[in-house]
Design an enzyme around this catalytic site. Structure first.
Site, PDB file in Angstrom:
ATOM      1  N   ASP A   1       1.997  -6.876   2.628  1.00  0.00           N
ATOM      2  CA  ASP A   1       0.809  -6.100   3.009  1.00  0.00           C
ATOM      3  C   ASP A   1       1.236  -4.852   3.775  1.00  0.00           C
ATOM      4  OD1 ASP A   1      -1.781  -5.241   3.296  1.00  0.00           O
ATOM      5  OD2 ASP A   1      -2.366  -6.727   4.788  1.00  0.00           O
TER       6      ASP A   1
ATOM      7  N   HIS B   1       0.859  -1.188   0.000  1.00  0.00           N
ATOM      8  CA  HIS B   1       0.000   0.000   0.000  1.00  0.00           C
ATOM      9  C   HIS B   1       0.893   1.235   0.000  1.00  0.00           C
ATOM     10  CE1 HIS B   1      -3.751  -2.240   0.789  1.00  0.00           C
ATOM     11  NE2 HIS B   1      -2.964  -3.039   1.496  1.00  0.00           N
TER      12      HIS B   1
ATOM     13  N   ASN C   1      -5.598  -6.577   9.529  1.00  0.00           N
ATOM     14  CA  ASN C   1      -6.632  -7.302   8.794  1.00  0.00           C
ATOM     15  C   ASN C   1      -5.972  -8.157   7.718  1.00  0.00           C
ATOM     16  OD1 ASN C   1      -8.718  -8.129   7.117  1.00  0.00           O
ATOM     17  ND2 ASN C   1      -9.674  -6.129   6.981  1.00  0.00           N
TER      18      ASN C   1
END
Length: 428
Positions: free
Chosen positions: A303, A58, A276
């Site tokens: 992630d 991200h 998550n």
């Protein structure tokens, strides 16, 4: 660009060899190579790997530059040994059009610390209601091949089927965030003994496993490729193992934090452990390690989820989910997989470079360390061990679960097409 001679490196952890880089490619690999006209890097005792590839990053730009930018994120990637990252679509605006993915792609090309390949959204606005411009994103300059609504699950089976059918036409892949939303309403952590004792809303394993089971069957029905993001439970491992035995074209990733950390850490109520999918049990952790070792889980993906201080420095229920991971991933894999004997360094190169590059069609990455190949490389001091200090991170965010924890290994050099982006642990 001058020649670079990497002297005495253990290529993929093997016997010491010299690697000569000339321009953007590896000119020769062997012993006793001439130093004439070359800058020499003493790699004695260090391990040389192909540049790492992260299929799940991200970068937050556009829209959340307070958390991360393409520049800061790619600098963090270079520090972690990565030469290519795939940027998730949950930006503001969402990367659901050719225009937005091209913007991210061009930012990556401008900054040059690693290659940036945008991931396109599956649905418009990540809302799960209407397919995004999958074909237009693929045909754009960015050449998108991976599509994901990560952060949200494509929970509508009809939409998921249509997406799988659409991307099949050009060899694309849908990367699913497996989370049945109705089973995780109000969930704060893994459902189990710890959640019951703490009184926090439980996140059941079946919420992940049920979506994976559905999607591998859909992929089989359509004859398309599906990739499972951040797989986190022992049950999910068994479903993927079954699907592969059946010949279904499914791949899966595990994050470094799910290989090391458990839900017991949530007892501290420290929001840095809120993620998550949530941290699971020791049983799950051990199952994930074994699955990565035997190939049921194909790759490690970070992630990398940066957040500004104020989004994590608050009460647990209000805190954002996610952890940064680019700068610590290889160290965690060394501790959990190499030092436990589950993988050798050639296996690490496969799980963190070759296979993610293959899944994402990252041309020029994940290639062998041999003559004629692109000089995308990372050099690792595997004998190093020290505490993690987020104050020294290149990432704009500091939400790491490893602060103060001793981890092995340190990336000392990274080369992107022969250009050094990291030298002696410092960005160039």
């Amino acid at each position: 660009m001058s020649k670079i001679l990497i002297r005495g490196a253990k290529v993929l952890g093997g016997e010491p060899q010299d690697v000569l880089i000339d321009g953007e490619v590896i000119e020769a690999v062997g012993t006793g190579l001439s130093e004439e006209g070359a800058t020499v890097v003493d790699a004695t005792g260090k391990v040389l790997l192909p540049g790492l590839v992260d299929l799940h990053t991200h970068l937050r730009e556009p829209g959340r530059e307070d958390s991360e930018t393409v520049l800061t994120g790619t600098r963090a990637a270079a520090c972690g040994g990565y030469t290519a990252v795939f940027a998730m679509a949950n930006t503001f605006p969402v990367a659901d059009t050719a225009g937005v993915v091209e913007q991210v792609w061009r930012l990556g090309r401008e900054h040059g610390y690693c290659d940036v390949q945008p991931i396109g959204a599956v649905t418009v606005g990540l809302e799960g209601k209407k397919l995004a411009e999958l074909g237009a994103m693929h045909e754009s300059a960015a050449g998108v091949t991976v599509f994901s609504d990560d952060g949200k699950c494509v929970d509508d089976a009809v939409i998921m089927r249509r997406a799988l059918e659409y991307v099949k036409a050009f060899g694309g892949v849908v990367a699913q965030h497996a989370q049945e939303p109705r089973l995780t309403e109000g969930a704060q952590m893994n459902e189990g003994v710890v959640s019951a004792e703490l009184g926090l809303g439980g996140w059941p394993a079946v919420a992940e496993e049920s979506i994976i089971a559905r999607d591998v069957l859909l992929a089989e029905h359509v004859g398309s490729r599906v990739h499972i993001c951040h797989l986190s439970t022992a049950g999910s491992v068994e479903i993927v193992r079954w699907a592969k035995s059946r010949g279904i074209d499914v791949t899966a990733e595990v994050t470094p934090h799910h290989l090391l950390l458990t839900d017991e850490l949530v007892r501290s109520y420290n929001p840095v452990y809120k993620v998550n999918p949530p941290l699971r049990t020791e049983r799950d952790v051990l199952a994930l390690r074994e699955a990565l070792a035997d190939g049921t889980i194909d790759i490690v993906a970070t992630d990398h989820a940066p957040h500004p201080h104020e989004d994590k420095d608050c009460e647990w229920a209000a805190a954002a989910m996610g952890m940064v991971g680019l700068e610590t991933a290889l160290s965690v894999v060394q501790e959990t997989m190499v030092e436990t004997g589950l993988l050798d360094w050639a296996g690490v190169a496969d799980r963190m470079s070759r296979t993610p590059a293959r899944i994402g069609r990252a041309t020029g990455h994940g290639r062998p360390v041999s003559a004629g190949e692109p000089a995308n490389l990372t050099l690792v001091d595997t004998e190093y061990r020290g505490p993690v200090d987020p104050a020294g991170f290149a990432s704009r965010s500091r939400n790491t679960p490893y602060e103060g924890r001793e981890l092995p290994g340190r990336v000392t050099h990274t080369w992107l097409r022969g250009k050094a982006t990291l030298v002696d642990g410092k960005l160039t």
